[in-house]
Design a protein around this motif. Structure first.
Motif, short mmCIF file in Angstrom:
data_model
loop_
_atom_site.label_atom_id
_atom_site.label_comp_id
_atom_site.label_asym_id
_atom_site.label_seq_id
_atom_site.Cartn_x
_atom_site.Cartn_y
_atom_site.Cartn_z
N LEU A 1 -2.17 12.42 -9.81
CA LEU A 1 -1.12 13.22 -9.48
C LEU A 1 0.17 12.62 -8.51
N PHE A 2 1.03 13.16 -8.79
CA PHE A 2 2.16 12.34 -8.26
C PHE A 2 3.16 13.71 -7.67
N TYR B 1 -3.96 11.82 -0.13
CA TYR B 1 -3.79 11.47 -1.41
C TYR B 1 -2.64 10.70 -1.85
N GLY B 2 -2.81 9.58 -2.67
CA GLY B 2 -1.33 8.73 -3.05
C GLY B 2 -1.77 7.51 -3.69
N GLN C 1 -4.12 2.33 -3.28
CA GLN C 1 -4.06 3.46 -2.60
C GLN C 1 -2.86 3.69 -1.47
N GLU C 2 -2.19 4.57 -1.14
CA GLU C 2 -1.14 4.93 -0.16
C GLU C 2 -1.95 5.05 1.40
N THR C 3 -1.67 4.12 2.15
CA THR C 3 -2.22 4.13 3.54
C THR C 3 -1.15 3.97 4.43
N LYS C 4 -0.04 3.69 4.28
CA LYS C 4 0.95 3.07 4.95
C LYS C 4 2.08 4.30 5.58
N THR C 5 2.09 5.31 4.64
CA THR C 5 2.93 6.45 4.90
C THR C 5 2.55 7.66 4.60
N GLN D 1 0.88 -1.26 0.12
CA GLN D 1 0.05 -0.02 -0.03
C GLN D 1 1.12 1.34 0.11
N HIS D 2 1.63 1.43 -1.13
CA HIS D 2 2.58 2.57 -1.32
C HIS D 2 2.39 3.23 -2.65
N THR D 3 2.97 4.37 -3.08
CA THR D 3 2.89 4.87 -4.35
C THR D 3 3.81 4.34 -5.13
N ILE D 4 4.68 3.66 -4.37
CA ILE D 4 5.84 2.58 -5.29
C ILE D 4 5.60 1.33 -4.90
#
Length: 971
Positions: free
Chosen positions: A818-819, A948-949, A957-961, A366-369
């Motif tokens: 968006l990034f 957002y991420g 989705q980004e939930t961890k950072t 769960q990260h953008t990367i």
């Protein structure tokens, strides 16, 4: 049914233990009396708990012995995590009176966690918090309506939206709680409606795994099994807290530890899993790629990599090495905060104790990367030669009980069942399987272009509603949303979600529980919301796929309670309303694939239909009959290998773990460990998949000479099979005449006879998907070699320039994404929000938590939403243990939660569980739930405040950072 044990009256024979305890415990004791007398009987109870199952007598209902009655034992599977714990449910006169763990199960070995031990509460009528009958929101309050009214009103509104704005104005969120049959049927159902706008929980838990892993070596799933971890010599957990998220899986891990296996845990938090580790390392959340490369640096530097394996079976490791050797101990320390000594120790432990295994879950996905993180971990295992071997592998622990199966054959926006994609050929294949007219199906879609365009993702439906229409890659914004077994509080950006709910024309919830959706919607709407009660998985039957890819068959335990209907029945009723009931069940030209009884499609027929079509991933060999036989004969399967020793399932692997190739009649045993060349393909062996061509820039992508599955006639690398290759090799005449007729012009994925698969595997010992190298470099991804990139909301503005995120995307899964613009805008926001906020699971609850927080036994165990905060951070803010605090994030959201002051987290990080809902920024939402259906335990949802991420490949989705600030609550 095949699995059911029946008796006309209560059993008369007493076990030795029952006779021995007769003087201490009354035989017909009820629960209240037992609790009152528990002080007297405690010694006997403690003694009994340690005896083997065959010596323990079953508890009996208070009046059972006197009154008798029909008693049945129905075998089912826990509906929580993906371990697949088997349960024997005891039913008396149609009432579920008790349950027992199945001691013969090779997966749970007779164990349960707290959640599994309390599943009978789903079958209780008294004090139930379930959704009991259809309801609609009128003037801000939920009102009871009939099923007929619900189907007609919802159906009419959906048809009107479809007519005015097209089928893509709707979005259908399926469920990882659905059985394989229900997931498959819903995937089909949505396509018959005419849209690819459908998704389910896998998008927001393991979509980065599926895409990243599949693009590395073939299939995006767990390569080995929970059981096989007993064969590992070292296990590295990163992004997984199995002791809480998958408690029973730890049985296998701890058995391994007892025999000397080394356990490593790298995590931002000292978890219960970390408490069992030989070596724990605290990492900064979001730096997984940097951590893995910094460990691999020491592997390469010391020459510990498996050079022969890399030469024979891996493409692109030289390019990975170029990136890895940049991660010197100094650079690693700067980015990850981990010392050279710790990194070296991990590398040495994993390299010198082979086979060694890795485990990850949502902490890594769960990260953008996220796609880069999982691929880096895969590459690490390839470097050590740990893939395709017993005791090695990439052991990816999935979340929900059937998130694996729902991913494999369920509602995905970019694929029809079996990862066939949405290209014209995929629709042509499945139209044949479904027995429907392809031209009719094409007309259901807005256009041919929309038919082959992946839909939106569940992680972004909010933007499908709120985004400017001219920026969306479809005609209309979303106007209708159907949550078919989904918790909205499991999604990020909750504050914006409520705004999207407000703007929808129609919102429908189909679920055993009203879910947080009911309260969130009623908070901002007066009407336009419908709640339809679905049966639980204990009130229907069907198969479910555990994380290790084994399929298990659930018997129907009880009839649906209240006015609930099975999901497949609800699908059929809506299909009748929309005019495609015949297409749903494959009724055409005098044939009908799926029979229907009282508006309920027959589950076994649905299984047989996907058996006829899902050739890509081997969901073809697991007929209902074979699966039921496995459930009945669990005792014959070896606990470590999962292979049956004698009996009617002799030689087969438990649950026929996919791929179970060919037709059921071919009797493929299933595949316990993927890509294992030490076994014959008809014994569960295999190679890496030739899915990416035969060469790249002049470099060979096929396996080298001598690298092949055991007993294969072709002893070098080869491409995947189709009718042309079969003819070139002179194998065409091994097909029967009927098989030739079907296989002409086809490949192994579209040959409905299964003949190509049969001939290649059974006659010639080869793998029809080819024999290739795994890809350490995935050239079709944004970063072919995984790179560390700072989170969009980074606590280290000094590192953003060195490790920037991706550029913004104008169109990505139909939406602008968006990034870099978000990262640049928030580059220095850590001054105001200095704490890293991460989230995760608790052992007591599961998923969005509505179901488990409505269970009185579990509710008692964990009654408050909380935030873990380090003593230093707490003291700096004047916060003490159990104080109420505000957790504030850059979104403007704030959460009122209880502080748990603990050293589990470092001074820079806070942790919140993600199972809660029912409070909204300090206010209890009790009044917004249907009467009597609010969960017992309510609290703030962490995702109300997440930022957002999204991942650059899958829209995870980004939930961890993300970042937050914590302040003491002032009344």
């Amino acid at each position: 049914m095949l699995l059911t044990r029946k008796s006309a009256t209560a059993p008369s024979a007493q076990s030795r233990l029952a006779r021995g305890l007769a003087g201490m415990l009354a035989k017909t004791i009820d629960r209240r009396t037992f609790l009152k007398r528990s002080g007297v009987a405690a010694g006997a109870g403690a003694f009994a708990s340690q005896l083997p199952f065959n010596l323990i007598g079953k508890a009996e209902a208070a009046n059972e012995a006197k009154e008798g009655g029909k008693i049945e034992v129905k075998r089912t599977v826990c509906t929580h995590c993906s371990v697949g714990c088997a349960i024997d449910a005891v039913v008396q006169n149609g009432v579920w009176v008790r349950q027992e763990p199945v001691f013969d199960s090779p997966l749970n070995l007779g164990a349960h966690c707290a959640k599994g031990a309390s599943v009978r509460e789903h079958g209780m009528t008294e004090h139930s918090h379930r959704l009991k009958y259809p309801m609609k929101l009128e003037n801000g309050k939920y009102k009871r309506i009939s099923w007929e009214q619900a189907i007609n009103e919802v159906g009419d509104k959906l048809l009107a939206i479809r007519k005015e704005s097209g089928p893509d104005a709707t979005f259908w969120v399926g469920s990882s709680k659905h059985s394989n049959e229900q997931s498959y049927l819903l995937c089909k159902w949505v396509r018959l409606f005419g849209t690819n706008n459908t998704d389910h929980q896998a998008r927001i838990c393991h979509s980065t795994t599926v895409a990243g892993v599949a693009n590395t070596w073939g299939y995006g799933a767990m390569t080995n099994s929970y059981n096989d971890m007993q064969n590992a010599k070292a296990i590295w957990f990163m992004g997984s807290n199995a002791a809480e998220a998958h408690p029973v899986s730890m049985l296998h891990v701890l058995h391994a530890k007892e025999t000397g296996t080394k356990i490593i845990v790298a995590d931002p938090r000292f978890t219960r899993t970390a408490a069992k580790a030989d070596h724990y390392v605290r990492i900064r959340s979001g730096t997984d790629v940097a951590v893995i490369w910094s460990v691999l640096y020491h592997v390469f530097k010391n020459g510990w990599e498996d050079k022969q394996y890399i030469n024979d079976r891996v493409y692109g490791m030289d390019k990975v090495r170029d990136e890895v050797m940049k991660w010197t101990p100094e650079r690693a320390k700067e980015v990850t905060g981990i010392s050279e000594e710790d990194l070296y120790k991990i590398a040495e432990t994993m390299a010198k104790n082979k086979p060694s295994s890795i485990v990850w879950c949502m902490g890594q996905t769960q990260h953008t990367i996220g796609n880069a993180m999982v691929r880096a971990f895969c590459v690490f295992q390839l470097a050590l030669g740990n893939i395709g071997v017993m005791g090695g592998g990439a052991n990816i622990f999935r979340g929900h009980d059937n998130v694996q199966g729902a991913t494999d054959i369920g509602p995905n926006p970019d694929s029809l069942p079996g990862y066939y994609g949405v290209a014209p050929g995929a629709f042509a294949h499945w139209a044949r399987v479904w027995n429907i007219d392809l031209e009719w199906l094409k007309k259901q879609y807005a256009s041919p272009a929309m038919m082959t365009k992946p839909g939106m993702t569940v992680s972004r439906w909010i933007d499908g509603v709120l985004e400017k229409n001219e920026l969306i890659d479809q005609d209309s914004n979303l106007r209708a949303l159907v949550f078919w077994g989904h918790a909205p509080n499991s999604q990020s950006r909750g504050k914006e979600m409520v705004e999207a709910m407000k703007k929808l024309d129609l919102l429908v919830v189909i679920d055993p529980y009203p879910s947080a959706t009911a309260a969130m919607a009623a908070m901002v709407r007066k009407d336009g919301v419908y709640l339809l009660p679905a049966a639980t998985q204990y009130e229907t039957s069907g198969s479910v796929t555990a994380s290790n890819r084994s399929l298990q068959w659930r018997e129907k335990v009880i009839e649906p309670l209240f006015e609930a209907k099975p999901d497949q029945t609800i699908m059929y009723l809506f299909a009748k309303k929309f005019g495609f009931a015949d297409q749903l069940v494959g009724k055409k030209d005098g044939k009908q694939n799926i029979q229907v009884v009282n508006d309920e499609p027959v589950i076994e027929d649905i299984t047989r239909e996907f058996n006829r079509g899902a050739w890509t991933i081997g969901y073809t060999g697991q007929s209902p009959e074979r699966l039921k036989l496995h459930m009945k004969n669990m005792h014959t399967f070896d606990v470590k290998t999962l292979r049956a020793k004698g009996g009617p399932c002799d030689g087969e692997y438990y649950g026929l773990p996919w791929p179970c190739y060919g037709t059921p009649e071919m009797k493929h045993p299933g595949s316990p460990n993927l890509y294992d060349t030490s076994k014959h393909v008809m014994e569960g062996g295999g190679n890496f998949r030739a899915n990416f061509g035969v060469e790249k820039d002049g470099v060979n992508l096929l396996a080298e000479d001598g690298s092949h599955s055991k007993g294969a006639e072709l002893t070098t690398g080869y491409p995947e099979f189709d009718h042309v290759l079969l003819k070139k090799l002179g194998w065409w005449d091994d097909l029967t005449e009927a098989e030739k007729k079907e296989a002409e012009g086809k490949n192994w994925k579209t040959d409905l006879s299964g003949g190509i698969q049969r001939v290649v595997m059974k006659v010639h010992g080869c793998h029809f998907w080819g024999n290739a190298k795994a890809r350490a470099v995935v050239w079709n991804f944004p970063d072919g070699v995984p790179l560390h990139r700072e989170p969009l909301y980074s606590p280290r503005p000094d590192l953003i320039e060195k490790y920037p995120t991706h550029d913004d995307k104008k169109v990505f899964w139909r939406l602008p994404t968006l990034f870099k613009s978000v990262q640049e805008k928030n580059k220095n926001i850590s001054k105001d929000f200095p704490l890293i906020m991460t989230s995760g699971r608790l052992v007591e609850f599961e998923g969005g938590g509505e179901e488990t927080r409505s269970n009185p036994w579990l509710a008692e165990l964990q009654q408050n939403m909380f935030v873990e905060i380090n003593p230093k951070s707490a003291n700096d803010r004047g916060i003490r243990n159990n104080d109420y605090v505000w957790v504030k994030t850059p979104t403007g959201a704030q959460l009122k939660v209880m502080a748990q002051v603990t050293e589990r987290v470092g001074p820079d990080t806070v942790f919140l569980p993600f199972h809660f809902s029912g409070w909204w920024m300090g206010k209890d939402m009790l009044d917004y739930y249907p009467e009597g259906a609010a969960p017992i335990v309510r609290g703030e949802a962490v995702n109300t405040a997440t930022t957002y991420g999204y991942d650059s490949v899958t829209m995870m989705q980004e939930t961890k950072t993300t970042l937050c600030q914590i302040e003491k609550f002032q009344a």
